[in-house]
Design a protein around this motif. Structure first.
Motif, mmCIF file in Angstrom:
data_model
loop_
_atom_site.group_PDB
_atom_site.id
_atom_site.type_symbol
_atom_site.label_atom_id
_atom_site.label_comp_id
_atom_site.label_asym_id
_atom_site.label_seq_id
_atom_site.Cartn_x
_atom_site.Cartn_y
_atom_site.Cartn_z
ATOM 1 N N ARG A 100 35.396 123.878 16.559
ATOM 2 C CA ARG A 100 35.676 122.965 15.539
ATOM 3 C C ARG A 100 36.038 121.903 16.317
ATOM 4 O O ARG A 100 35.893 120.520 15.884
ATOM 5 N N ALA A 103 33.111 119.917 17.539
ATOM 6 C CA ALA A 103 32.347 119.204 16.623
ATOM 7 C C ALA A 103 33.054 117.951 15.925
ATOM 8 O O ALA A 103 32.497 117.144 15.858
ATOM 9 N N GLU A 104 34.465 118.185 16.100
ATOM 10 C CA GLU A 104 35.166 116.933 15.554
ATOM 11 C C GLU A 104 35.052 115.899 16.507
ATOM 12 O O GLU A 104 35.046 114.708 16.082
ATOM 13 N N HIS A 110 28.420 120.412 13.754
ATOM 14 C CA HIS A 110 29.061 121.259 12.978
ATOM 15 C C HIS A 110 27.976 122.486 12.309
ATOM 16 O O HIS A 110 26.822 122.198 12.223
ATOM 17 N N VAL A 124 31.656 125.556 5.928
ATOM 18 C CA VAL A 124 31.669 125.068 7.189
ATOM 19 C C VAL A 124 32.205 126.228 8.231
ATOM 20 O O VAL A 124 33.253 126.612 7.865
#
Length: 126
Positions: A100, A103-104, A110, A124
């Motif tokens: 996560r 992905a951020e 994502h 998600v």
């Protein structure tokens, strides 16, 4: 304040329904993702009564999960490798948290279960 905190901690750790309920009810004071959502919902409405209802419902629905978590070991056979399973699940949760974060930071994309969903929600994974 320390004596009160100590008494509440000991009561919450008792293997009883009252202790589990108290721990669940007081979990609103814990800084976790679920409580942030509860506090945000309370702030959006700006009404003390909505905050009270929202907080009480959160505590009420948290209590059964805590009771189940406290007694899960009694449902498993004695030969169940509890420590190994919990260790692997912890690694899995940590891996999801790292994915996560990546992905951020736009290092990876994502992982979305329903990216083309016509409704307003998305599931998600990271």
């Amino acid at each position: 304040m320390a004596p009160l905190s100590q008494k509440l901690a000991l009561f919450g750790l008792k293997n009883s329904r009252g202790g589990a309920f108290t721990f669940g009810f007081l979990s609103l004071a814990l800084p976790c993702g679920q409580t942030v959502i509860v506090f945000s919902a309370c702030a959006v409405f700006g009404s003390p009564s909505v905050g009270l209802i929202n907080g009480c419902l959160f505590a009420l629905f948290t209590t059964p999960a805590l009771i189940l978590a406290m007694h899960t070991i009694s449902f498993l056979p004695k030969s169940f490798p509890y420590n190994k399973v919990m260790g692997l699940l912890s690694v899995f949760v940590g891996l999801l948290a790292m994915l996560r974060g990546f992905a951020e930071l736009s290092l990876i994309s994502h992982c979305i279960l329903n990216p083309n969903s016509p409704s307003s929600y998305q599931i998600v994974f990271f």
